[in-house]
Design a protein around this motif. Sequence first.
Motif, PDB file in Angstrom:
ATOM      1  N   SER A  39       0.813  -1.223   0.000  1.00 56.85           N
ATOM      2  CA  SER A  39       0.000   0.000   0.000  1.00 56.85           C
ATOM      3  C   SER A  39       0.844   1.270   0.000  1.00 56.85           C
ATOM      4  O   SER A  39       0.520   2.242   0.656  1.00 56.85           O
ATOM      5  CB  SER A  39      -0.957   0.015   1.191  1.00 56.85           C
ATOM      6  N   LEU A  40       1.933   1.243  -0.742  1.00 55.65           N
ATOM      7  CA  LEU A  40       2.755   2.436  -0.915  1.00 55.65           C
ATOM      8  C   LEU A  40       2.448   3.032  -2.284  1.00 55.65           C
ATOM      9  O   LEU A  40       1.797   2.410  -3.112  1.00 55.65           O
ATOM     10  CB  LEU A  40       4.242   2.091  -0.805  1.00 55.65           C
ATOM     11  N   LYS A  41       2.921   4.238  -2.515  1.00 59.65           N
ATOM     12  CA  LYS A  41       2.753   4.907  -3.805  1.00 59.65           C
ATOM     13  C   LYS A  41       4.102   5.477  -4.247  1.00 59.65           C
ATOM     14  O   LYS A  41       4.252   6.677  -4.443  1.00 59.65           O
ATOM     15  CB  LYS A  41       1.698   6.008  -3.703  1.00 59.65           C
ATOM     16  N   LEU A  42       5.061   4.580  -4.391  1.00 54.22           N
ATOM     17  CA  LEU A  42       6.411   4.990  -4.758  1.00 54.22           C
ATOM     18  C   LEU A  42       6.451   5.459  -6.207  1.00 54.22           C
ATOM     19  O   LEU A  42       5.871   4.840  -7.091  1.00 54.22           O
ATOM     20  CB  LEU A  42       7.384   3.822  -4.581  1.00 54.22           C
ATOM     21  N   LYS A  43       7.133   6.577  -6.427  1.00 52.49           N
ATOM     22  CA  LYS A  43       7.356   7.112  -7.768  1.00 52.49           C
ATOM     23  C   LYS A  43       8.827   7.440  -7.898  1.00 52.49           C
ATOM     24  O   LYS A  43       9.466   7.874  -6.933  1.00 52.49           O
ATOM     25  CB  LYS A  43       6.530   8.374  -8.008  1.00 52.49           C
ATOM     26  N   ARG A  44       9.339   7.257  -9.096  1.00 50.58           N
ATOM     27  CA  ARG A  44      10.760   7.540  -9.310  1.00 50.58           C
ATOM     28  C   ARG A  44      11.017   9.036  -9.263  1.00 50.58           C
ATOM     29  O   ARG A  44      10.294   9.828  -9.871  1.00 50.58           O
ATOM     30  CB  ARG A  44      11.217   6.986 -10.651  1.00 50.58           C
ATOM     31  N   LYS A  45      12.051   9.410  -8.524  1.00 47.20           N
ATOM     32  CA  LYS A  45      12.437  10.816  -8.444  1.00 47.20           C
ATOM     33  C   LYS A  45      13.090  11.219  -9.768  1.00 47.20           C
ATOM     34  O   LYS A  45      13.745  10.402 -10.418  1.00 47.20           O
ATOM     35  CB  LYS A  45      13.417  11.031  -7.283  1.00 47.20           C
ATOM     36  N   PRO A  46      12.905  12.471 -10.163  1.00 47.35           N
ATOM     37  CA  PRO A  46      13.501  12.903 -11.426  1.00 47.35           C
ATOM     38  C   PRO A  46      15.024  12.909 -11.414  1.00 47.35           C
ATOM     39  O   PRO A  46      15.658  12.771 -12.452  1.00 47.35           O
ATOM     40  CB  PRO A  46      12.960  14.322 -11.626  1.00 47.35           C
ATOM     41  N   VAL A  47      15.621  13.019 -10.250  1.00 51.07           N
ATOM     42  CA  VAL A  47      17.081  13.043 -10.136  1.00 51.07           C
ATOM     43  C   VAL A  47      17.519  11.802  -9.355  1.00 51.07           C
ATOM     44  O   VAL A  47      17.031  11.537  -8.257  1.00 51.07           O
ATOM     45  CB  VAL A  47      17.560  14.325  -9.413  1.00 51.07           C
ATOM     46  N   HIS A  67       3.914  10.259   2.459  1.00 52.13           N
ATOM     47  CA  HIS A  67       2.576  10.045   3.021  1.00 52.13           C
ATOM     48  C   HIS A  67       2.271  11.261   3.892  1.00 52.13           C
ATOM     49  O   HIS A  67       2.689  11.337   5.048  1.00 52.13           O
ATOM     50  CB  HIS A  67       2.547   8.751   3.827  1.00 52.13           C
ATOM     51  N   THR A  68       1.548  12.229   3.324  1.00 52.37           N
ATOM     52  CA  THR A  68       1.333  13.505   4.005  1.00 52.37           C
ATOM     53  C   THR A  68       0.459  13.376   5.245  1.00 52.37           C
ATOM     54  O   THR A  68       0.611  14.147   6.182  1.00 52.37           O
ATOM     55  CB  THR A  68       0.715  14.531   3.037  1.00 52.37           C
ATOM     56  N   MET A  69      -0.446  12.415   5.239  1.00 52.74           N
ATOM     57  CA  MET A  69      -1.341  12.275   6.380  1.00 52.74           C
ATOM     58  C   MET A  69      -0.596  11.779   7.628  1.00 52.74           C
ATOM     59  O   MET A  69      -0.917  12.152   8.743  1.00 52.74           O
ATOM     60  CB  MET A  69      -2.487  11.322   6.040  1.00 52.74           C
ATOM     61  N   TYR A  71       2.865  12.051   7.861  1.00 57.54           N
ATOM     62  CA  TYR A  71       4.157  12.741   7.909  1.00 57.54           C
ATOM     63  C   TYR A  71       5.319  11.747   7.815  1.00 57.54           C
ATOM     64  O   TYR A  71       6.271  11.781   8.592  1.00 57.54           O
ATOM     65  CB  TYR A  71       4.283  13.585   9.178  1.00 57.54           C
ATOM     66  N   THR A  72       5.220  10.858   6.842  1.00 54.20           N
ATOM     67  CA  THR A  72       6.205   9.802   6.653  1.00 54.20           C
ATOM     68  C   THR A  72       6.692   9.809   5.211  1.00 54.20           C
ATOM     69  O   THR A  72       5.894   9.970   4.295  1.00 54.20           O
ATOM     70  CB  THR A  72       5.596   8.422   7.004  1.00 54.20           C
ATOM     71  N   THR A  73       7.982   9.631   5.021  1.00 56.26           N
ATOM     72  CA  THR A  73       8.576   9.555   3.687  1.00 56.26           C
ATOM     73  C   THR A  73       9.248   8.204   3.525  1.00 56.26           C
ATOM     74  O   THR A  73      10.018   7.770   4.380  1.00 56.26           O
ATOM     75  CB  THR A  73       9.619  10.676   3.491  1.00 56.26           C
ATOM     76  N   TYR A  74       8.934   7.542   2.423  1.00 59.22           N
ATOM     77  CA  TYR A  74       9.521   6.247   2.077  1.00 59.22           C
ATOM     78  C   TYR A  74      10.440   6.447   0.875  1.00 59.22           C
ATOM     79  O   TYR A  74      10.052   7.067  -0.112  1.00 59.22           O
ATOM     80  CB  TYR A  74       8.437   5.236   1.703  1.00 59.22           C
ATOM     81  N   ASN A  75      11.646   5.907   0.950  1.00 57.98           N
ATOM     82  CA  ASN A  75      12.594   5.954  -0.159  1.00 57.98           C
ATOM     83  C   ASN A  75      13.089   4.548  -0.442  1.00 57.98           C
ATOM     84  O   ASN A  75      13.600   3.872   0.457  1.00 57.98           O
ATOM     85  CB  ASN A  75      13.800   6.841   0.159  1.00 57.98           C
ATOM     86  N   LEU A  76      12.951   4.127  -1.683  1.00 65.85           N
ATOM     87  CA  LEU A  76      13.475   2.841  -2.123  1.00 65.85           C
ATOM     88  C   LEU A  76      14.673   3.107  -3.020  1.00 65.85           C
ATOM     89  O   LEU A  76      14.587   3.882  -3.973  1.00 65.85           O
ATOM     90  CB  LEU A  76      12.407   2.058  -2.899  1.00 65.85           C
ATOM     91  N   VAL A  77      15.803   2.462  -2.707  1.00 66.32           N
ATOM     92  CA  VAL A  77      17.016   2.651  -3.499  1.00 66.32           C
ATOM     93  C   VAL A  77      17.719   1.305  -3.645  1.00 66.32           C
ATOM     94  O   VAL A  77      17.698   0.467  -2.737  1.00 66.32           O
ATOM     95  CB  VAL A  77      17.953   3.708  -2.848  1.00 66.32           C
ATOM     96  N   ALA A  78      18.296   1.086  -4.826  1.00 64.17           N
ATOM     97  CA  ALA A  78      19.056  -0.133  -5.077  1.00 64.17           C
ATOM     98  C   ALA A  78      20.410  -0.048  -4.389  1.00 64.17           C
ATOM     99  O   ALA A  78      20.970   1.037  -4.221  1.00 64.17           O
ATOM    100  CB  ALA A  78      19.227  -0.349  -6.573  1.00 64.17           C
TER     101      ALA A  78
END
Length: 162
Positions: A39-47, A67-69, A71-78
Amino acid sequence: MAHHKLILDDDLNEDYSLIAIHCSEESYKVAYLLNRFASLKLKRKPVDLEYSSKGMDVTFPVFEFEHTMFYTTYNLVANKCKSSQLHTSSSGLFSEDFSDRSVVTYLIPEYKKVDYFLKIQSDFEVIPLRKLISEINEIKQVISAYSLDLDQIKSKNNLIFD
């Protein structure tokens, strides 16, 4: 004359959680699977995340969801970046040999077997981390996912995405 003393707090230590993910799929596919099953909504960052290692410029794609509601930020990186390096060697006066070799660079070299990292930053003290890890482990393509202890990571500076 009064003396003013400035105290600089060590604010470089960010509070975040880190999940290691073992999965052999491409990064866009892992982001899609996490969006679908966790239930995440990950999108690729432009940079992309870029840094220099052993004279080579290395880039890692970063996927982000704020996730603004909550106040959480998820980052996926290889964790791995494969790049080719061209070597030249001269065997004589007028001849040069060119060879192309593949070089693998790791974002966090201490965890070479980990394929992806999911970094979770939150303003709340408690994050439902166990639930998220169990959701990730239920994905068929994921081999395993687990939480990492941040005190054991020497190259924490590589996890700064801003």
